[in-house]
Each structure stands twice: as C-alpha cells, then as structure tokens.
Design a protein around this motif. Sequence first.
Motif, PDB file in Angstrom:
ATOM      1  N   PRO A   1       0.832  -1.200   0.000  1.00 31.11           N
ATOM      2  CA  PRO A   1       0.000   0.000   0.000  1.00 31.11           C
ATOM      3  C   PRO A   1       0.869   1.253   0.000  1.00 31.11           C
ATOM      4  N   ALA A   2       0.520   2.201  -0.828  1.00 31.18           N
ATOM      5  CA  ALA A   2       1.304   3.426  -0.902  1.00 31.18           C
ATOM      6  C   ALA A   2       0.425   4.578  -1.336  1.00 31.18           C
ATOM      7  N   ILE A   3       0.853   5.777  -0.986  1.00 32.56           N
ATOM      8  CA  ILE A   3       0.146   6.998  -1.354  1.00 32.56           C
ATOM      9  C   ILE A   3       1.125   7.905  -2.072  1.00 32.56           C
ATOM     10  N   SER A   4       0.804   8.218  -3.315  1.00 29.35           N
ATOM     11  CA  SER A   4       1.638   9.120  -4.101  1.00 29.35           C
ATOM     12  C   SER A   4       0.947  10.472  -4.189  1.00 29.35           C
TER      13      SER A   4
ATOM     14  N   GLU B   1       5.888  14.571  -9.477  1.00 36.93           N
ATOM     15  CA  GLU B   1       5.557  13.744  -8.322  1.00 36.93           C
ATOM     16  C   GLU B   1       6.080  14.390  -7.045  1.00 36.93           C
ATOM     17  N   GLY B   2       5.236  14.335  -6.017  1.00 35.09           N
ATOM     18  CA  GLY B   2       5.625  14.853  -4.720  1.00 35.09           C
ATOM     19  C   GLY B   2       6.022  13.722  -3.785  1.00 35.09           C
TER      20      GLY B   2
ATOM     21  N   VAL C   1     -10.210   6.033 -11.611  1.00 34.32           N
ATOM     22  CA  VAL C   1      -9.078   5.110 -11.571  1.00 34.32           C
ATOM     23  C   VAL C   1      -7.942   5.658 -12.423  1.00 34.32           C
ATOM     24  N   ALA C   2      -6.751   5.671 -11.853  1.00 33.52           N
ATOM     25  CA  ALA C   2      -5.553   6.099 -12.576  1.00 33.52           C
ATOM     26  C   ALA C   2      -4.368   5.362 -11.978  1.00 33.52           C
ATOM     27  N   SER C   3      -3.748   4.523 -12.757  1.00 35.85           N
ATOM     28  CA  SER C   3      -2.644   3.713 -12.243  1.00 35.85           C
ATOM     29  C   SER C   3      -1.307   4.447 -12.267  1.00 35.85           C
ATOM     30  N   THR C   4      -1.234   5.549 -13.009  1.00 29.85           N
ATOM     31  CA  THR C   4       0.012   6.315 -13.100  1.00 29.85           C
ATOM     32  C   THR C   4      -0.293   7.806 -12.994  1.00 29.85           C
ATOM     33  N   PRO C   5       0.696   8.606 -12.618  1.00 27.76           N
ATOM     34  CA  PRO C   5       0.490  10.060 -12.591  1.00 27.76           C
ATOM     35  C   PRO C   5       0.071  10.614 -13.946  1.00 27.76           C
TER      36      PRO C   5
END
Length: 273
Positions: free
Chosen positions: A14-17, A39-40, A104-108
């Motif tokens: 699990p991660a939060i970008s 990306e932050g 839904v978005a799997s990438t930035p």
Amino acid sequence: MPTASTSVRLRVLPAISTLVAKRASAESGGAVAPDHWTEGPHYAEVRELLAAGFAPDAVLLTPGDARQAASWLESLRRAPRLALLPIFLNRSFGEAVDALSDGVASTPEAAAPEAAAIAARAASLSRRETAEGDERLLAFLYLRPERVLTPVADWRDERIYRYPLADALGRPGEDSFLMLERLRRRGLLETAGLVERVHTCPSCSAGQLLFVETCPQCGSIDTAEQNFLHCYSCGHVGTQDEYLTNEGLTCPKCAVRLRHIGVDYDRALETFA
C-alpha cells in the motif's frame, strides 16, 4: 512427496503518491491552471500525509483492499485541507468506494488530465479550509461539473441506500439525505433521475421493511391478479372465469345472461384472488 511450481511476483505494498502542479506565473498576478505535474512525496499511510502538513495538488492511492481504500478516502475527504483534491485509485474497489474518488488512474500521467481540469476550476475558487457541510459539498461539485451524486445500495444501512460522498463531506453525524434535500429546496441541486422507491418506517425512517400482499380474508400469500365481475341482477361478485360459459357470460348464481357492461354487469374493484 510431489512439489508444485508456482509463479510469483513482487507484492504491491500500500502506498500513497502525491502530485504537485507546476504553474506558469500569471501576468495579472492571479491564480492560473497548472501546465505540468511532478511527483511529490510518497507516504505509506494516510495518517502520515495528514500529519505532514503537506498540501499536494492531487493524490494517487494504492490501497491493499477495499476496506483500506474506503478508510483512506473517507479520511482524506473529511480533512479540510485535502477534501476537495483530485484523489485517484489505482483500480476499482466497488461502487461505494469508487464514489469517494475521482476515478481510476494507475500512473500520474493517467491522472493528470482529470486533475488538471479540477485544478483549472479551483483556480477561481476561494479555498476555505474551515468550509464544511453544505459549502464543502457544493465546492466539490463545482470543481466537477459533470459529477452526479448517485445513491449506493447498502443493506447494512437502515435506509438501504446511502450517499458515501455526502456522508464524508458533510458535518459529522449529519443526515446526508436531509442535507441533499435542503440543497435541492434551495435550488442549488436538482434531481437527475429516479433510482428506486423505498418504503420507510414513519417513526425511524428505516427502509428495512418487508411488504407482502396477503389475502384480507385468510392471510394467504398465494394470491393472483384476476378480473372480477359484479352481476346487477343478484349482486353476485366472482371471477370472470366463473361467469364464462360456452354461450358467453352467465351469472353462476342467478343464471342471467350478461350481455352489456354497465347495463347487466360491471367490473368489480377487487383484482386479487
């Protein structure tokens, strides 16, 4: 002892970008929409993001399961600093959970177009972290003009249906149905379509009721819709099948031929037998 060969892969933790919008300076000095994204910081838990005091422009969530996804989204939507942000999931976790996200978005890169559209409208919106309830929900919908609040069926809820987003953005303990109805009466929301009619208890508003049609005489549930006829000559009321003969309609009680409706007979109001 036989052994089995299996394929394996790296477990996704699990991660939060977070995403940060880069804006070109406006000649007028006002806020402008972002022209690109970077990306932050990354976080392992929502509580870390909340404690960090960092204000990203968008958030991408990679939860471990639906329960964690719901918990993260509810926490973010209830946080004044982050409630209106574009928040995306890496995959769908069901209607009730997805309703709290922006898709839904799997990438930035996949999240950027929708996030940019929301950020563009946010540039003209005065941010007030103290805003809550009605004001926060209206601000959320203003940033997403195509968004429709659709109730989600949930048998565990006393009303059978609930509005996850309104529950999260509203004041703690506030009835989301009453909040939405209040906004509708003020002309700020409009009905988009009927989903279902639910019978509720007049005392507690619970919708977990079971309505069953039964015979008023014997209480049986084995009923069927029938056409009933009323004979004017003798007053007999019976099913149309009782009146049918080879010669037409004949009263089974007085044997009078029934030729004209409204003169010899009529159809009774009862329709179940």
